[in-house]
Write an enzyme that holds these catalytic residues in place. Structure first.
Site, PDB file in Angstrom:
ATOM      1  N   CYS A  84       0.853  -1.194   0.000  1.00 14.17           N
ATOM      2  CA  CYS A  84       0.000   0.000   0.000  1.00 14.17           C
ATOM      3  C   CYS A  84       0.878   1.229   0.000  1.00 14.17           C
ATOM      4  CB  CYS A  84      -0.905   0.105   1.209  1.00 14.17           C
ATOM      5  SG  CYS A  84      -1.204  -1.354   2.110  1.00 14.17           S
ATOM      6  N   CYS A 132      -4.858   6.175   9.390  1.00 19.14           N
ATOM      7  CA  CYS A 132      -3.447   6.519   9.582  1.00 19.14           C
ATOM      8  C   CYS A 132      -3.124   6.595  11.082  1.00 19.14           C
ATOM      9  CB  CYS A 132      -3.105   7.849   8.919  1.00 19.14           C
ATOM     10  SG  CYS A 132      -3.734   8.003   7.250  1.00 19.14           S
TER      11      CYS A 132
HETATM   12  S1  FES Z   1      -0.623   6.986   5.089  1.00 10.29           S
HETATM   13 FE1  FES Z   1      -1.786   6.618   3.289  1.00 10.29          FE
HETATM   14  S2  FES Z   1      -3.563   7.734   3.765  1.00 10.29           S
HETATM   15 FE2  FES Z   1      -2.346   8.189   5.476  1.00 10.29          FE
END
Ligand code: FES
Lengths: 387, 151
Positions: free
Chosen positions: B34, B112
């Site tokens: 991701c 986050c």
């Molecule tokens: S680290 Fe990807 S949205 Fe915050």
């Protein structure tokens, strides 16, 4: 000049050219008539709309009755995708289209149409051979964007147009060819006959015109059903009171493109200089998308080990506006579908940065970016656990 | 989407950013797929007289984060909150505390903050493991964290 704001996000929107603004100004309070009214107020507006329609038609090498004014490219795209193919028929498009095409296509799938989404190569280009392979008896519509809004790659629209024209000679059911040309209008050949397109979407605010107005070119004889109802305007295809000031703005904006075309070399020079310098100065950086078949104003980078939204915000704090395809900034937390279609490593999509220049940008502004960006990338890399 | 002034403050000048070369424990969360990753470094003061290792105190904490402004701000405020606390209290820091400390986060960015609180929890788990006492804390031992937050 550290406090001077610098705008490098012209694929998102461009400022209204002062000349466009000047042309529009009388059409708010002075010449305010409804272009559909037959009294003098209405007719004054109608005359101006006619002139703007002529300007757009001339820009496209089209007839005036082939120009439909809409609220913008999203509406133009929707009108084409939702208003042409029937259940059981096939639409062919690409994986890197704007959501206005992709989401409308998803809707058509729900309505019983078949949609084929063509992939692109690592450079972001659609393959003609693959398109040809996907075409079958049920194919009704091919919609391929002219210039990609993220990576700026230019698709071979004229070649596709030629191919479809040839296929159509022996087909029972004609294939219609649409292109979303929003990002191309400033820079590319726009003559619909040279391109061989039946339908083309345009938006004013990407070409220094106002927001909320666009057009759809529809070649005479192309079947299209309206998606909204309630008036006779635009031959019943786009009912609703005409946005007269917007239309005047669009007309002026396309006129200016023809004048500005001679400056394209300048933008390209600035862009090439920017890419060259950034790749020289910042390690572990790359450019995404084909460099040759590319709009002259687009530079799209990936910086390894950096996240794009952070990059964007730190640049913004220094007064420089850019854009990113990072998942973190997408709202859906998905990385850009365009970058994924290129097969880009998700980490590199994460660290992507789009810089799109405009006609008012200067070398000084580019130099400012070149001065500021390396330090910001370094700061974020220092912060990152990924070394 | 707009960030609060507090988020921007922490993002622009994050506190406790960096590494601890002789860390007693490190918690690493996120997933390179991701793109979002976080590493929390702990320096812990082992209290010789305490029987409960959760009474040991965090004397230093640092973070490294690859992620958005919210992720960086969450890491920064988390380290502020955890510094000086004993492990028991530090383990109790939840995403809601982080969000509150930052004066709110846009809804899409709440995950986050989970990244940050999970990073600290994992670091504490590693500390207990290194001390050879993790089995005494089944709740921490069985901590299960999602692999990817982008879902
Ligand atoms: S680290 Fe990807 S949205 Fe915050």
């Amino acid at each position: 000049m550290p406090n001077q704001k610098i705008y490098f996000d012209h694929s998102a929107t461009a400022p209204v050219d002062p000349e466009v603004f000047k042309a529009m100004a009388p059409f708010f309070s002075e010449i305010f008539g409804n272009a559909s009214s037959i009294h003098g107020f209405g007719q004054a507006a109608q005359t101006a709309v006619d002139e703007a329609r002529e300007a757009v038609a001339e820009f496209l090498g089209a007839k005036t009755n082939e120009v439909i004014f809409t609220s913008g490219a999203t509406e133009s795209d929707n009108l084409v995708i939702l208003g042409l193919a029937k259940p059981g028929e096939q639409i062919i498009t690409s994986k890197i289209e704007h959501p206005a095409i992709l989401e409308a296509c998803r809707e058509m799938e729900k309505r019983g149409a078949e949609v084929t989404y063509l992939g692109v190569d690592a450079q972001g280009l659609v393959s003609l051979a693959e398109l040809q392979k996907a075409i079958k008896a049920e194919t009704r519509l091919v919609s391929i964007m002219y210039v990609n809004n993220e990576i700026g790659t230019i698709q071979p629209i004229a070649k596709i147009g030629e191919m479809i024209k040839e296929l159509n000679q022996t087909r029972k059911e004609k294939i219609y060819f649409h292109t979303d040309a929003v990002q191309a209008a400033n820079y590319c050949e726009m003559n619909v006959n040279k391109l061989g397109v039946d339908l083309m979407s345009l938006s004013a605010h990407k070409i220094y015109g106002p927001k909320g107005i666009g057009a759809l070119y529809r070649r005479s004889g192309t079947p299209l059903k309206p998606i909204q109802f309630g008036g006779h305007q635009e031959a019943g295809l786009r009912p609703g009171t005409l946005n007269v000031p917007g239309i005047i703005g669009l007309g002026k904006a396309v006129e200016l493109i023809s004048q500005d075309k001679k400056n394209l070399g300048e933008i390209r020079k600035l862009r090439d200089y920017l890419i060259e310098e950034i790749l020289k100065i910042i390690p572990k950086a790359q450019v995404n998308g084909d460099l040759k078949n590319r709009a002259p104003n687009n530079a799209h980078f990936s910086f390894y080990g950096v996240e794009g939204e952070s990059l964007l915000l730190l640049l913004d704090q220094r007064g420089i506006a850019v854009s990113t395809g990072s998942a973190c900034s997408s709202g859906s937390l998905e990385p850009s579908h365009v970058l994924m279609a290129l097969g880009l490593n998700p980490l590199l999509a994460h660290g992507s940065l789009r810089i799109t220049l405009g006609k008012f940008n200067t070398k000084k502004e580019i130099d400012r970016l070149i001065e500021v960006l390396p330090g910001i990338v370094e700061k974020l890399r220092k912060m990152s656990p990924l070394k | 989407m707009q960030y609060s002034a507090e988020v921007m403050k922490h993002f622009t000048n994050p506190h406790n950013q960096g590494q601890i070369s002789d860390a007693d424990a490190i918690g690493e969360v996120g997933n390179p797929l991701c793109g979002d990753m976080m590493k929390i470094y702990l320096k812990v003061d082992r209290l010789p007289l305490a029987a409960d290792r959760l009474e040991d105190k965090i004397v230093d904490i640092k973070f490294e984060t690859l992620g958005c402004a919210a992720a960086i701000a969450c890491s920064s405020i988390l380290t502020d909150m955890a510094k000086g606390k004993n492990l028991k209290d530090a383990f109790k820091i939840e995403k809601s505390d982080i969000v509150k400390g930052l004066g709110d986060l846009p809804p899409v960015k709440v995950h986050c903050s989970i990244l940050a609180s999970d990073g600290l929890k994992l670091a504490i788990k590693e500390y207990l493991e290194k001390q050879g006492v993790l089995d005494q804390y089944p709740e921490i031992k069985n901590l299960s964290l999602p692999e990817c937050f982008h879902e």
